[in-house]
Design a protein around this motif. Structure first.
Motif, short mmCIF file in Angstrom:
data_model
loop_
_atom_site.label_atom_id
_atom_site.label_comp_id
_atom_site.label_asym_id
_atom_site.label_seq_id
_atom_site.Cartn_x
_atom_site.Cartn_y
_atom_site.Cartn_z
N GLY A 109 23.12 -11.29 -17.99
CA GLY A 109 24.25 -10.39 -18.18
C GLY A 109 24.39 -9.40 -17.04
N ALA A 110 25.21 -8.38 -17.26
CA ALA A 110 25.62 -7.50 -16.17
C ALA A 110 24.50 -6.63 -15.62
CB ALA A 110 26.77 -6.62 -16.61
N PHE A 111 23.50 -6.32 -16.45
CA PHE A 111 22.41 -5.47 -15.96
C PHE A 111 21.14 -5.77 -16.73
CE2 PHE A 111 19.92 -1.49 -16.50
CZ PHE A 111 19.47 -1.38 -15.19
N GLN A 112 20.05 -5.88 -16.01
CA GLN A 112 18.76 -6.12 -16.65
C GLN A 112 17.71 -5.39 -15.84
OE1 GLN A 112 18.23 -8.90 -19.15
NE2 GLN A 112 16.29 -7.90 -19.52
N MET A 113 16.91 -4.59 -16.53
CA MET A 113 15.92 -3.78 -15.82
C MET A 113 14.59 -4.54 -15.77
SD MET A 113 15.60 -0.76 -14.48
CE MET A 113 14.14 -0.26 -13.59
N ASN A 114 14.58 -5.66 -15.07
CA ASN A 114 13.34 -6.44 -15.00
C ASN A 114 12.61 -6.16 -13.69
OD1 ASN A 114 15.41 -7.53 -13.66
ND2 ASN A 114 15.32 -9.55 -14.59
N ALA A 115 12.18 -4.91 -13.57
CA ALA A 115 11.64 -4.46 -12.28
C ALA A 115 10.21 -4.89 -12.05
CB ALA A 115 11.74 -2.94 -12.18
N LEU A 116 9.51 -5.25 -13.10
CA LEU A 116 8.11 -5.59 -12.90
C LEU A 116 7.84 -7.07 -13.08
CD1 LEU A 116 6.34 -2.50 -14.50
CD2 LEU A 116 6.83 -2.95 -12.11
N PRO B 222 13.27 -9.63 -9.77
CA PRO B 222 14.71 -9.89 -9.81
C PRO B 222 15.51 -8.60 -9.62
CG PRO B 222 13.63 -11.00 -11.63
CD PRO B 222 12.59 -10.15 -10.97
N PHE B 223 15.01 -7.52 -10.20
CA PHE B 223 15.67 -6.22 -10.04
C PHE B 223 15.76 -5.84 -8.56
CE2 PHE B 223 15.03 -1.55 -9.72
CZ PHE B 223 16.20 -1.12 -10.33
N GLY B 224 14.64 -6.01 -7.85
CA GLY B 224 14.64 -5.72 -6.41
C GLY B 224 15.63 -6.59 -5.65
N MET B 225 15.74 -7.83 -6.09
CA MET B 225 16.69 -8.74 -5.44
C MET B 225 18.11 -8.24 -5.65
SD MET B 225 17.22 -12.76 -6.13
CE MET B 225 15.72 -13.55 -5.77
N MET B 226 18.39 -7.74 -6.85
CA MET B 226 19.72 -7.20 -7.13
C MET B 226 20.00 -5.98 -6.26
SD MET B 226 20.87 -9.22 -9.24
CE MET B 226 20.27 -10.48 -10.33
N LEU B 227 18.96 -5.16 -6.03
CA LEU B 227 19.17 -3.98 -5.20
C LEU B 227 19.52 -4.40 -3.77
CD1 LEU B 227 16.33 -1.57 -6.38
CD2 LEU B 227 18.68 -1.75 -7.18
N ARG B 228 18.86 -5.46 -3.29
CA ARG B 228 19.21 -5.94 -1.95
C ARG B 228 20.60 -6.54 -1.94
NH1 ARG B 228 15.54 -9.92 -0.16
NH2 ARG B 228 14.82 -10.12 -2.30
N ALA B 229 20.99 -7.11 -3.07
CA ALA B 229 22.35 -7.65 -3.18
C ALA B 229 23.38 -6.52 -3.08
CB ALA B 229 22.52 -8.41 -4.48
N VAL B 230 23.05 -5.36 -3.67
CA VAL B 230 23.94 -4.20 -3.58
C VAL B 230 24.16 -3.84 -2.12
CG1 VAL B 230 24.14 -1.73 -4.02
CG2 VAL B 230 23.27 -3.23 -5.81
N LYS B 231 23.06 -3.82 -1.36
CA LYS B 231 23.14 -3.45 0.04
C LYS B 231 23.95 -4.49 0.82
CE LYS B 231 20.07 -2.24 3.86
NZ LYS B 231 18.66 -1.99 4.18
N SER B 244 27.07 -3.13 -10.46
CA SER B 244 26.13 -2.55 -9.49
C SER B 244 25.71 -1.12 -9.87
CB SER B 244 26.73 -2.57 -8.09
OG SER B 244 28.05 -2.10 -8.12
N LYS B 245 26.54 -0.42 -10.63
CA LYS B 245 26.26 0.97 -10.99
C LYS B 245 24.89 1.19 -11.63
CE LYS B 245 28.63 4.88 -10.68
NZ LYS B 245 29.81 4.86 -11.51
N PRO B 246 24.58 0.52 -12.75
CA PRO B 246 23.27 0.77 -13.35
C PRO B 246 22.11 0.40 -12.42
CG PRO B 246 24.45 -0.95 -14.55
CD PRO B 246 25.40 -0.38 -13.57
N TYR B 247 22.30 -0.58 -11.56
CA TYR B 247 21.23 -0.93 -10.64
C TYR B 247 20.95 0.20 -9.65
CZ TYR B 247 21.01 -5.71 -12.32
OH TYR B 247 20.83 -6.80 -13.11
N THR B 248 22.05 0.73 -9.07
CA THR B 248 21.84 1.81 -8.10
C THR B 248 21.30 3.05 -8.80
OG1 THR B 248 24.21 2.20 -8.34
CG2 THR B 248 23.50 1.11 -6.34
N LEU B 249 21.79 3.30 -10.01
CA LEU B 249 21.32 4.49 -10.72
C LEU B 249 19.83 4.35 -11.05
CD1 LEU B 249 21.99 7.23 -11.89
CD2 LEU B 249 22.65 6.13 -14.02
N ALA B 250 19.43 3.17 -11.48
CA ALA B 250 18.01 2.96 -11.79
C ALA B 250 17.17 3.16 -10.53
CB ALA B 250 17.80 1.56 -12.35
#
Ligand SMILES: Nc1ncnc2c1ncn2[C@@H]1O[C@H](COP(=O)(O)OP(=O)(O)O)[C@@H](O)[C@H]1O
Ligand SMILES: [Mg+2]
Lengths: 252, 402
Positions: A109-116, B222-231, B244-250
Motif C-alpha cells: 500500500g501507500a506507506f509501510q514503516m518497514n525500516a528494520l 524497503p523503507f530505505g529504498m523508498m527514501l532513495r526513491a523520494v530523492k 511520499s509524505k509519510p516516508y519523508t516525515l518518518a
C-alpha cells in the motif's frame, strides 16, 4: 458502461483550449488507441485521468468511482498505471530496484514503516521483479543504474514497473517512441501476451500505425482537443475525417 | 550477522573496533613529545567525536537518503539536551532516562517541525527548517527562560533534588550510570604513552554504535529504498501508488531522534545546556560533516564529524610559538616567512583551513572522504576489479541485495 468513462472533459491553458468536450468510453478488457496529430491534447487527456491535472469541466469515472479530486497515488492504488511520454523512472537506482519499488507498493500500500526489515529477505518481491525483467528481456541489466540505460530500455523498464503492479487499466503514452524496430516488435508481442493472459484494459497513445493496428480494438482520433471519430481499426483506415485531421496538419 | 550482509557486518565491526580502540588509536604520540599536541585521545574530544558522529549519522538518514536538506537540525539537538537535563534535575542522575527523554522530546519536536516544513521541498524546505531552528534559539534565549534558563542555560545545581537519587543536602549531583560516574577514567601508562579510558566516552560510543547499526538496517530496508526513491523521482513514486509524505516525515523524525540522542549524550557527558547549541551555525556544521564525509554513505558522516571536530580542537590550539618551534631548524628569515604563511591557517584561523578543505573536497571529491578512500583503494586493487570495498558498495547504494 466502460471501465473508464470520460464525460464532457475540458481543459484550458491560458488562451489555449487543450481539451474541449471530450467524451470517451473505454470498454473493459480492450485495447483502445488514441491517435491524433502533435498537440492534439492526447497527453493532456491522460494527465486528467491520473491526477496530474484537474479538468476544468466534466467528469472521469473508473469502475464507477470518480477519479477527480484524488491524488495520483490514490488513483494508482485503484489499479491505474501510466507509462509517460518521457520516461519517469528512478534514475539513481538500479533496474532491479526500480521494479521492486512498485512490487512493494502493490503489496504494502501507500506507506509501510518497514525500516528494520532487510530487502535481502524479501525473496518473493525479488522473484516477482526478476520475472517481469525476464519478460521484458532486461534481466541481464538488473544491476545497471537506470540512468545509464538507452531511451528504449528506459521505456521498457517503465512498462515493466507498471505491469508488475498488475493494473486494471494501463495508460501508455507513446510507448514505442525512440525504440528500435526490433524492440518495437518485442513490445507489441509483450503487450499482446499481457492482454491475452490478464484481465487488463489498455489505453494507448501512439504515432506508429503499425503498433496501433497490431494492438487496438477501438481507435479514437483526437484533433485540437476534441474526438473526431471513434471506430474499429478496419473502418478507420479510409475514414475521410481522419484524413482531414492528418492532412490538415500536413498542409499547415 | 545481526541480520546484515557480510559486507555490512564487516563495516560495523570495523567501526566498532575503531571506536572501542579509539583511546589507543587517537594517542599515537608519546606524552611529552613535540607531536603530543596532535593526540586526540583525551575524553572530552573523544566524546565529541562519537556524539557528533551520532548527530551526523542521523542527519544523513534524512539528507543522504531523501535529499531533503534540513538547515535546522541543531534545534533537535538542543531540545534533546533540555529534555535530558530536566530529567536529571527532576527524576534521576542516571543517564539512561535522561538520554531516552532527549530522544523522545527531539522526536516529538521533529514531528511538529517536519509536518509543517515538509509541505515544501527544495530550498523552501531548507528555509523553513532554518526558520524553526532560529525561532527555537530565540525563544530559548527569551520567553522560555523559565524552562531553558535563558542566556545562562541550565546546569545541575546544589538546589536540585532528583526524586530517585538521594543526594546529601547541598551536594551537586553528578551524572552516572548505575553509580559509575561519567567522568571517571582509567589511565593506562605504557612507557611514555598515556591512554585514558573514560566511562562517559564508552557509553557515548556504544550509543553511536547502536545508532550506526540501526542506520545500516534502515539503509538496507524497503523503507530505505523508498527514501532513495523520494530523492530520485518523487513524481514516479506518486504514480506508483506511494505517498511520499509519510516516508519523508518518518525520515525527518528518525533523524531528529538521532539529534536528540546526541543532545542527551552531551548532557550526560557534561551536565549543562545553553541555547547556543541550537544556533544556526551548529545546524550548518552537521551539513558540512555529512558532505565532507560523503553524503548518502554509511560511514561518511562519522568520518566527516571526526574530521571537523579534530580540526576544531587540535588545529585551533596550534599557535605561532609552536610554529616557531617546528621551523626552528630553518634559517631565521625562512622560519619567519614559513610562520607567516602558516599563521592564517592555525589557531583561530582553523575555519579558513576547514573552508578550503571543504571547497577542495566538494570540487574534486564530490563523494567526500569516502570517495577519496575508494579512489585510493582502486589504485591499490587495479587487477582485482570485481572486489569492491565495503564502503564503495555503501557509497553507491545501488544493490538492494548483498
Ligand atoms: N502544463 C501545460 N501548460 C500549458 N500548456 C500545456 C500544458 N500541457 C500541454 N499544453 C499544451 O496543450 C496542447 C496539447 O498538448 P499535449 O496534450 O501534450 O499534446 P499531444 O497530443 O501531442 O500529447 C499543446 O498545445 C501543449 O502545448
Ligand atoms: Mg503527448
Amino acid at each position: 458502461m466502460g471501465i473508464l468513462e470520460i464525460k464532457n472533459v475540458g481543459k484550458r491553458f491560458g488562451g489555449l483550449q487543450a481539451l474541449s468536450d471530450v467524451n470517451l468510453s473505454v470498454a473493459e478488457n480492450t485495447v483502445h488507441a488514441i491517435i491524433g496529430p502533435n498537440g492534439a491534447g492526447k497527453s493532456t487527456l491522460l494527465n486528467c485521468l491520473v491526477g496530474k491535472l484537474i479538468p476544468d469541466t466534466g467528469s472521469v469515472t473508473f469502475q464507477g468511482q470518480s477519479l477527480l479530486g484524488r491524488k495520483p497515488h490514490e488513483i494508482n492504488q485503484l489499479g491505474v498505471s501510466r507509462v509517460f511520454q518521457t520516461p519517469e523512472i528512478f534514475a539513481d537506482l538500479t533496474v532491479l530496484e526500480n521494479v521492486m519499488i512498485p512490487c512493494f507498493a502493490h503489496r504494502d500500500g501507500a506507506f509501510q514503516m518497514n525500516a528494520l526489515r532487510g530487502v535481502r529477505s524479501e525473496t518473493d518481491i525479488r522473484q516477482k521483479a526478476e520475472q517481469i525483467l525476464e519478460d521484458v528481456s532486461m534481466l541481464e541489466k538488473e544491476n545497471m543504474q537506470a540512468s545509464s540505460l538507452s531511451r528504449g530500455d528506459k521505456r521498457r523498464l517503465e512498462m515493466a514497473m507498471c505491469l508488475v503492479q498488475d493494473p486494471k487499466l494501463l495508460l501508455l503514452d507513446e510507448p514505442t517512441a525512440g525504440m528500435a524496430r526490433a524492440d518495437t516488435n518485442n513490445t507489441i508481442d509483450l503487450l499482446k501476451e499481457i492482454k491475452d493472459k490478464r484481465d487488463i484494459t489498455m489505453a494507448i497513445i501512439e504515432h506508429d500505425m503499425h503498433v496501433v493496428f497490431s494492438l487496438a480494438e477501438r481507435i479514437t482520433v483526437l484533433a485540437q482537443g476534441t474526438p473526431l471519430v471513434e471506430e474499429t481499426p478496419e473502418n478507420i483506415k479510409g475514414h475521410p475525417k481522419v484524413r482531414e485531421a492528418y492532412l490538415g496538419e500536413a498542409q499547415v | 550477522m545481526f541480520g546484515l550482509s557480510t559486507k555490512d557486518t564487516t563495516l560495523l565491526l570495523f567501526v566498532a573496533a575503531l571506536t572501542l580502540l579509539a583511546p589507543f588509536l587517537l594517542n599515537p604520540f608519546p606524552e611529552n613529545s613535540a607531536m603530543a599536541q596532535f593526540n586526540a585521545g583525551y575524553p572530552d574530544l573523544m566524546q565529541r567525536f562519537v556524539i557528533f558522529g551520532t548527530f551526523a549519522i542521523g542527519f544523513n538518514i534524512l539528507f543522504g537518503l531523501t535529499g531533503y536538506l534540513s538547515f535546522g537540525h541543531a534545534a533537535f539537538l538542543g531540545v534533546g539536551s533540555y529534555g535530558a537535563i530536566w530529567m536529571m534535575k527532576l527524576l534521576t542522575l542516571n543517564v539512561i532516562p535522561a538520554i531516552i527523554m532527549g530522544v523522545i522530546f527531539a522526536g516529538l519536536f521533529a514531528l511538529l517541525v517536519g509536518y509543517i516544513s515538509l509541505r515544501r521541498s527544495g530550498i523552501y524546505f531548507s528555509i523553513l527548517t532554518l526558520a524553526f531552528a532560529q525561532m527555537s534559539y530565540a525563544l530559548a534565549y527569551s520567553v522560555l527562560t523559565p524552562i531553558t534558563g535563558g542566556e545562562t542555560g541550565l546546569q545541575l545545581k546544589a538546589t536540585d533534588t532528583p526524586l530517585l537519587s538521594n543526594l546529601a543536602p547541598g551536594e551537586i549531583g553528578r551524572a552516572n550510570l548505575f553509580g559509575v560516574d561519567m567522568r571517571s577514567s582509567y589511565e593506562l601508562v605504557i612507557g611514555d604513552w598515556l591512554f585514558t579510558f573514560n566511562a562517559g566516552y564508552y557509553i557515548a560510543a556504544v550509543c553511536m554504535l547502536i545508532g550506526f547499526y540501526i542506520s545500516i538496517r534502515i539503509f538496507r530496508s524497503p523503507f530505505g529504498m523508498m527514501l532513495r526513491a523520494v530523492k530520485s523521482n518523487q513524481q514516479r513514486m506518486n504514480y506508483t501508488g506511494l505517498n511520499s509524505k509519510p516516508y519523508t516525515l518518518a525520515a525527518f523524525v528518525i533523524s531528529g531522534m538521532y539529534a536528540g540522542l546526541a543532545g542527551g549524550l552531551m548532557v550526560a557527558m557534561d551536565t549543562q545546556v545553553g541555547p547556543e547549541r541550537m544556533f544556526w551555525t551548529a545546524s550548518g556544521e552537521v551539513v558540512l560533516m555529512a558532505i565532507l564525509g560523503g553524503v548518502g554513505t554509511l560511514i561518511g558522516p562519522v568520518l566527516g564529524a571526526g574530521m571537523i571536530k579534530y580540526m576544531e580542537n587540535i588545529l585551533s590550539k596550534i599557535n605561532d610559538a609552536i610554529l616557531h618551534q617546528w621551523f626552528a631548524f630553518m634559517p631565521d628569515g625562512i622560519e619567519n616567512l614559513l610562520v607567516a604563511i602558516f599563521h592564517p591557517f592555525i589557531g583561530k584561523g582553523w575555519h579558513l583551513t576547514l573552508g578550503m578543505l571543504f571547497m577542495l573536497i566538494v570540487i574534486f571529491l564530490p563523494g567526500g572522504l569516502v570517495e577519496g578512500g575508494q579512489r585510493i583503494g582502486r589504485i591499490f586493487r587495479r587487477r582485482d576489479r570485481k572486489a569492491d570495498s565495503v564502503e564503495s558498495d555503501a557509497a553507491k547504494q545501488r544493490k538492494p541485495a548483498e
